[in-house]
Design a protein around this motif. Structure first.
Motif, PDB file in Angstrom:
ATOM      1  N   ALA A  66      29.411 -33.208 -22.431  1.00 46.35           N
ATOM      2  CA  ALA A  66      28.071 -33.799 -22.383  1.00 46.35           C
ATOM      3  C   ALA A  66      28.034 -35.070 -23.229  1.00 46.35           C
ATOM      4  CB  ALA A  66      27.032 -32.795 -22.867  1.00 46.35           C
ATOM      5  N   ALA A  67      26.917 -35.754 -23.183  1.00 45.02           N
ATOM      6  CA  ALA A  67      26.779 -37.033 -23.881  1.00 45.02           C
ATOM      7  C   ALA A  67      26.688 -36.835 -25.388  1.00 45.02           C
ATOM      8  CB  ALA A  67      25.532 -37.756 -23.379  1.00 45.02           C
ATOM      9  N   PRO A  68      27.134 -37.831 -26.159  1.00 48.53           N
ATOM     10  CA  PRO A  68      26.932 -37.768 -27.610  1.00 48.53           C
ATOM     11  C   PRO A  68      25.451 -37.585 -27.943  1.00 48.53           C
ATOM     12  CG  PRO A  68      28.449 -39.530 -27.063  1.00 48.53           C
ATOM     13  CD  PRO A  68      27.900 -39.028 -25.756  1.00 48.53           C
ATOM     14  N   GLY A  69      25.193 -36.756 -28.932  1.00 46.32           N
ATOM     15  CA  GLY A  69      23.827 -36.418 -29.285  1.00 46.32           C
ATOM     16  C   GLY A  69      23.343 -35.130 -28.659  1.00 46.32           C
ATOM     17  N   THR A  70      24.113 -34.558 -27.735  1.00 46.61           N
ATOM     18  CA  THR A  70      23.751 -33.284 -27.116  1.00 46.61           C
ATOM     19  C   THR A  70      23.845 -32.162 -28.154  1.00 46.61           C
ATOM     20  OG1 THR A  70      24.547 -33.982 -24.944  1.00 46.61           O
ATOM     21  CG2 THR A  70      24.356 -31.615 -25.331  1.00 46.61           C
ATOM     22  N   VAL A  71      22.802 -31.349 -28.225  1.00 44.46           N
ATOM     23  CA  VAL A  71      22.791 -30.230 -29.168  1.00 44.46           C
ATOM     24  C   VAL A  71      23.607 -29.080 -28.600  1.00 44.46           C
ATOM     25  CG1 VAL A  71      21.350 -28.534 -30.343  1.00 44.46           C
ATOM     26  CG2 VAL A  71      20.556 -30.896 -30.111  1.00 44.46           C
ATOM     27  N   LEU A  72      24.519 -28.568 -29.406  1.00 49.81           N
ATOM     28  CA  LEU A  72      25.340 -27.424 -29.011  1.00 49.81           C
ATOM     29  C   LEU A  72      24.693 -26.111 -29.440  1.00 49.81           C
ATOM     30  CD1 LEU A  72      28.824 -28.916 -29.969  1.00 49.81           C
ATOM     31  CD2 LEU A  72      27.813 -28.732 -27.676  1.00 49.81           C
ATOM     32  N   ARG A  73      24.149 -26.082 -30.653  1.00 51.34           N
ATOM     33  CA  ARG A  73      23.377 -24.937 -31.119  1.00 51.34           C
ATOM     34  C   ARG A  73      22.671 -25.294 -32.425  1.00 51.34           C
ATOM     35  NH1 ARG A  73      28.657 -21.835 -31.047  1.00 51.34           N
ATOM     36  NH2 ARG A  73      29.832 -22.417 -32.900  1.00 51.34           N
ATOM     37  N   THR A  74      21.662 -24.472 -32.736  1.00 54.16           N
ATOM     38  CA  THR A  74      20.905 -24.660 -33.970  1.00 54.16           C
ATOM     39  C   THR A  74      20.628 -23.295 -34.590  1.00 54.16           C
ATOM     40  OG1 THR A  74      18.720 -24.517 -32.929  1.00 54.16           O
ATOM     41  CG2 THR A  74      19.759 -26.693 -33.019  1.00 54.16           C
ATOM     42  N   GLU A  75      20.296 -23.316 -35.872  1.00 53.44           N
ATOM     43  CA  GLU A  75      19.824 -22.106 -36.535  1.00 53.44           C
ATOM     44  C   GLU A  75      18.968 -22.513 -37.729  1.00 53.44           C
ATOM     45  OE1 GLU A  75      23.177 -19.831 -37.802  1.00 53.44           O
ATOM     46  OE2 GLU A  75      23.714 -21.183 -39.452  1.00 53.44           O
ATOM     47  N   PRO A  76      17.970 -21.699 -38.084  1.00 53.27           N
ATOM     48  CA  PRO A  76      17.178 -21.996 -39.284  1.00 53.27           C
ATOM     49  C   PRO A  76      18.052 -21.886 -40.528  1.00 53.27           C
ATOM     50  CG  PRO A  76      16.125 -20.313 -37.917  1.00 53.27           C
ATOM     51  CD  PRO A  76      17.516 -20.471 -37.401  1.00 53.27           C
ATOM     52  N   MET A  77      17.761 -22.732 -41.496  1.00 53.54           N
ATOM     53  CA  MET A  77      18.489 -22.634 -42.752  1.00 53.54           C
ATOM     54  C   MET A  77      18.082 -21.380 -43.503  1.00 53.54           C
ATOM     55  SD  MET A  77      20.620 -25.131 -43.016  1.00 53.54           S
ATOM     56  CE  MET A  77      21.014 -25.147 -44.764  1.00 53.54           C
ATOM     57  N   GLU A  78      19.010 -20.837 -44.284  1.00 51.76           N
ATOM     58  CA  GLU A  78      18.713 -19.686 -45.112  1.00 51.76           C
ATOM     59  C   GLU A  78      17.628 -20.038 -46.129  1.00 51.76           C
ATOM     60  OE1 GLU A  78      21.608 -21.145 -44.718  1.00 51.76           O
ATOM     61  OE2 GLU A  78      22.957 -19.748 -43.717  1.00 51.76           O
ATOM     62  N   ASP A  79      16.783 -19.054 -46.465  1.00 51.73           N
ATOM     63  CA  ASP A  79      15.657 -19.319 -47.365  1.00 51.73           C
ATOM     64  C   ASP A  79      16.108 -19.922 -48.689  1.00 51.73           C
ATOM     65  OD1 ASP A  79      13.894 -18.369 -45.495  1.00 51.73           O
ATOM     66  OD2 ASP A  79      13.674 -16.377 -46.409  1.00 51.73           O
ATOM     67  N   VAL A  80      17.249 -19.465 -49.190  1.00 53.81           N
ATOM     68  CA  VAL A  80      17.707 -19.927 -50.497  1.00 53.81           C
ATOM     69  C   VAL A  80      18.073 -21.403 -50.481  1.00 53.81           C
ATOM     70  CG1 VAL A  80      20.135 -19.345 -50.120  1.00 53.81           C
ATOM     71  CG2 VAL A  80      19.196 -19.311 -52.443  1.00 53.81           C
ATOM     72  N   LYS A  81      18.345 -21.961 -49.290  1.00 53.71           N
ATOM     73  CA  LYS A  81      18.748 -23.360 -49.191  1.00 53.71           C
ATOM     74  C   LYS A  81      17.628 -24.272 -48.709  1.00 53.71           C
ATOM     75  CE  LYS A  81      23.602 -22.212 -48.399  1.00 53.71           C
ATOM     76  NZ  LYS A  81      24.783 -22.330 -47.531  1.00 53.71           N
ATOM     77  N   ARG A  82      16.437 -23.721 -48.519  1.00 52.59           N
ATOM     78  CA  ARG A  82      15.341 -24.536 -48.014  1.00 52.59           C
ATOM     79  C   ARG A  82      14.712 -25.376 -49.127  1.00 52.59           C
ATOM     80  NH1 ARG A  82      12.019 -20.991 -43.456  1.00 52.59           N
ATOM     81  NH2 ARG A  82      13.827 -20.591 -42.113  1.00 52.59           N
ATOM     82  N   PHE A  83      14.285 -26.575 -48.764  1.00 51.01           N
ATOM     83  CA  PHE A  83      13.607 -27.467 -49.692  1.00 51.01           C
ATOM     84  C   PHE A  83      12.129 -27.085 -49.744  1.00 51.01           C
ATOM     85  CE2 PHE A  83      16.545 -31.452 -49.425  1.00 51.01           C
ATOM     86  CZ  PHE A  83      17.629 -30.654 -49.749  1.00 51.01           C
ATOM     87  N   PRO A  84      11.533 -27.017 -50.917  1.00 50.28           N
ATOM     88  CA  PRO A  84      10.127 -26.605 -51.012  1.00 50.28           C
ATOM     89  C   PRO A  84       9.158 -27.567 -50.337  1.00 50.28           C
ATOM     90  CG  PRO A  84      10.971 -27.351 -53.139  1.00 50.28           C
ATOM     91  CD  PRO A  84      12.141 -27.212 -52.243  1.00 50.28           C
ATOM     92  N   ASP A  85       9.545 -28.826 -50.188  1.00 49.53           N
ATOM     93  CA  ASP A  85       8.648 -29.804 -49.570  1.00 49.53           C
ATOM     94  C   ASP A  85       8.814 -29.885 -48.064  1.00 49.53           C
ATOM     95  OD1 ASP A  85       7.119 -31.382 -51.800  1.00 49.53           O
ATOM     96  OD2 ASP A  85       9.163 -31.122 -52.547  1.00 49.53           O
ATOM     97  N   ALA A  86       9.689 -29.072 -47.500  1.00 46.42           N
ATOM     98  CA  ALA A  86       9.889 -29.052 -46.046  1.00 46.42           C
ATOM     99  C   ALA A  86       9.173 -27.850 -45.440  1.00 46.42           C
ATOM    100  CB  ALA A  86      11.371 -28.999 -45.712  1.00 46.42           C
ATOM    101  N   LYS A  87       8.480 -28.089 -44.336  1.00 48.48           N
ATOM    102  CA  LYS A  87       7.833 -26.985 -43.614  1.00 48.48           C
ATOM    103  C   LYS A  87       8.876 -26.115 -42.946  1.00 48.48           C
ATOM    104  CE  LYS A  87       4.550 -26.019 -39.874  1.00 48.48           C
ATOM    105  NZ  LYS A  87       3.636 -26.616 -38.854  1.00 48.48           N
ATOM    106  N   SER A  88       9.890 -26.729 -42.401  1.00 49.91           N
ATOM    107  CA  SER A  88      10.988 -25.999 -41.768  1.00 49.91           C
ATOM    108  C   SER A  88      12.263 -26.812 -41.890  1.00 49.91           C
ATOM    109  CB  SER A  88      10.680 -25.688 -40.301  1.00 49.91           C
ATOM    110  OG  SER A  88      10.301 -26.851 -39.602  1.00 49.91           O
ATOM    111  N   GLN A  89      13.397 -26.123 -41.769  1.00 46.61           N
ATOM    112  CA  GLN A  89      14.698 -26.751 -42.008  1.00 46.61           C
ATOM    113  C   GLN A  89      15.732 -26.088 -41.115  1.00 46.61           C
ATOM    114  OE1 GLN A  89      15.428 -27.085 -46.196  1.00 46.61           O
ATOM    115  NE2 GLN A  89      17.626 -27.371 -45.960  1.00 46.61           N
ATOM    116  N   TYR A  90      16.541 -26.890 -40.449  1.00 47.76           N
ATOM    117  CA  TYR A  90      17.474 -26.367 -39.463  1.00 47.76           C
ATOM    118  C   TYR A  90      18.880 -26.904 -39.681  1.00 47.76           C
ATOM    119  CZ  TYR A  90      13.136 -25.270 -37.003  1.00 47.76           C
ATOM    120  OH  TYR A  90      11.890 -24.802 -36.687  1.00 47.76           O
TER     121      TYR A  90
END
Length: 431
Positions: A66-90
């Motif tokens: 596929a073309a560059p930039g195509t997403v292969l997969r995603t997952e939410p970041m673990e809670d311990v690694k999330r930034f407090p100022d971010a609503k969500s993090q992947y």
């Protein structure tokens, strides 16, 4: 830390290869990145390229057609690694391009979304290009630590309504060696994570600011220069770079260096450069570059993140004199310099450069020479000088000015260039 190459028939020139640390090369020659569980870690099967130590998320065994930039997969970041100022993090795995082989590769990265309601067309995007973390997969910022400064820096952009995306760069997190400081690959990886998130399900608008510091400053500059041709569909409004390295035969990039018999922790960065050169030219054998004493630490470079490797170099008491063999500099630079020189100095969108006059990692004069040369190539440059800041302090101090620059661009305001019309000198913008 210096590498010395002596050749009596040439005038002495200085090159420096800097990225998030003090790395200076003296040269007397003109030559010269769906959810998966993170509990099961991959073994260190190929320590020579730093593979393993991360979850199976990072290993893509399917096609890359596929073309560059195509997403292969995603997952939410673990809670311990999330930034407090971010609503969500992947965590994101996507397709990008290796600029050396021109092959498609799987690259990992990370996305932070701000709190609150997005604008009508979505959040503007800050593309962050990070500094040196190491060569090993487990050093990738989407897997390991982002350091103490980046969460604070990212928080300012999130609070100002920007989504933030950052590539790990090819070979960090994902299989294969990270080709350290090869800016064009880092630029492609950075632009492709924008392709992976803009206009998708994250409510991100196609309004992009590229930003980077040190190694990432070079990646950001290269991404700004490559955007119009590599990813013309992306609306890059501007580029921000601090601690910006410049690789050119006519530029003195190094500041003063320790005595050759002084223990130099920053030999760690030299090891990363040499390991990349060895990957590109297998005839470069460690026994032809380094002493037996140094090779004991060099062998750990691909598996040690930067702070750990610096500590090992210091503990071993490595100096230039007890590390380098004759001819090492010439052989490594002959391989690497073509990859370290920016292919283009003209950026199609305005460039913000922040230079600290107390920067001991990247010579401020060299940074300003790049400003001059980029001006001469036709780039609109907003040039900021910070008289009392060092390498890291300049990055953090310049944040307010950089955010102001970004808002001006997003609001369609004209940037006043610091370049004189004839490029014979520079106006220094008060900061």
């Amino acid at each position: 830390m210096a590498w010395h190459l002596r050749k009596s028939t040439y005038k002495q020139k200085h090159f420096a290869l800097y990225a998030a640390g003090i790395m200076v090369f003296y040269v007397n020659a003109i030559t010269a990145s769906c959810a998966f569980s993170a509990e099961a870690l991959l073994p260190q099967q190929e320590a020579d390229v730093g593979d393993g130590g991360v979850s199976h998320f990072y290993v893509w065994q399917g096609p890359l057609d596929a073309a560059p930039g195509t997403v292969l997969r995603t997952e939410p970041m673990e809670d311990v690694k999330r930034f407090p100022d971010a609503k969500s993090q992947y965590r994101i795995l996507y397709i990008s391009t290796d600029s050396i082989t021109h092959h498609k590769v799987a690259v990992s990265g990370q996305l932070w979304l701000p709190k609150g309601k997005p604008p009508q067309h979505g959040w503007p995007l800050l593309l962050w290009a990070h500094g040196t973390v190491g060569l090993a997969d487990h050093c990738a910022i989407s897997w390991g630590s982002t350091g103490k400064n980046f969460p604070v820096y990212a928080a300012r952009w999130l609070q100002n309504g920007f989504a933030v995306a950052a590539s790990d760069y090819a070979g960090l997190g994902t299989p294969g060696l990270h080709n350290y400081l090869v800016h064009t690959t880092e630029a492609y990886n950075t632009l492709d994570i924008a392709r992976a998130v803009v206009g998708k399900n994250y409510q991100i608008d196609n309004k992009i600011i590229i930003d980077g510091q040190s190694q990432g400053g070079g990646a950001a500059f290269a991404a700004g220069a490559e955007a119009a041709t590599y990813a013309p569909e992306l609306q890059v409004r501007g580029t921000v770079a601090t601690g910006l390295p410049y690789f050119s035969p006519h530029v003195v990039l190094g500041n003063s260096t320790p005595h050759p018999n002084t223990v130099d922790p920053n030999i760690a960065y030299m090891f990363y450069v040499a390991r990349t050169a060895q990957q590109l030219d297998p005839t470069l054998k460690p026994e032809s570059l380094f002493t037996p004493r140094a090779r004991l630490i060099y062998a750990q470079a691909t598996d040690s993140c930067v702070d750990d490797l610096i500590a090992k170099v210091s503990s071993a008491g490595l100096t230039d004199a007890n590390t380098l063999l004759p001819g090492a500099t010439r052989r490594v630079l002959a391989v690497m310099m073509p990859y370290y020189i920016y292919p283009h100095l003209k950026l199609s969108a305005p460039l913000f450069v922040g230079t600290g006059l107390k920067d001991q990692d990247v010579n401020p004069v060299a940074q300003q020479t790049l400003v001059q040369d980029s001006c001469a190539a036709g780039t609109v440059v907003e040039n900021h000088i910070y008289p009392n800041t060092d390498h890291i302090e300049t990055w953090l101090t310049s944040g307010s000015d950089a955010i102001h620059f970004a808002h001006q661009l997003l609001n369609g305001e004209k940037i006043t260039s610091s370049c004189f019309s004839h490029f014979t000198s520079m106006k220094i913008k008060p900061s």
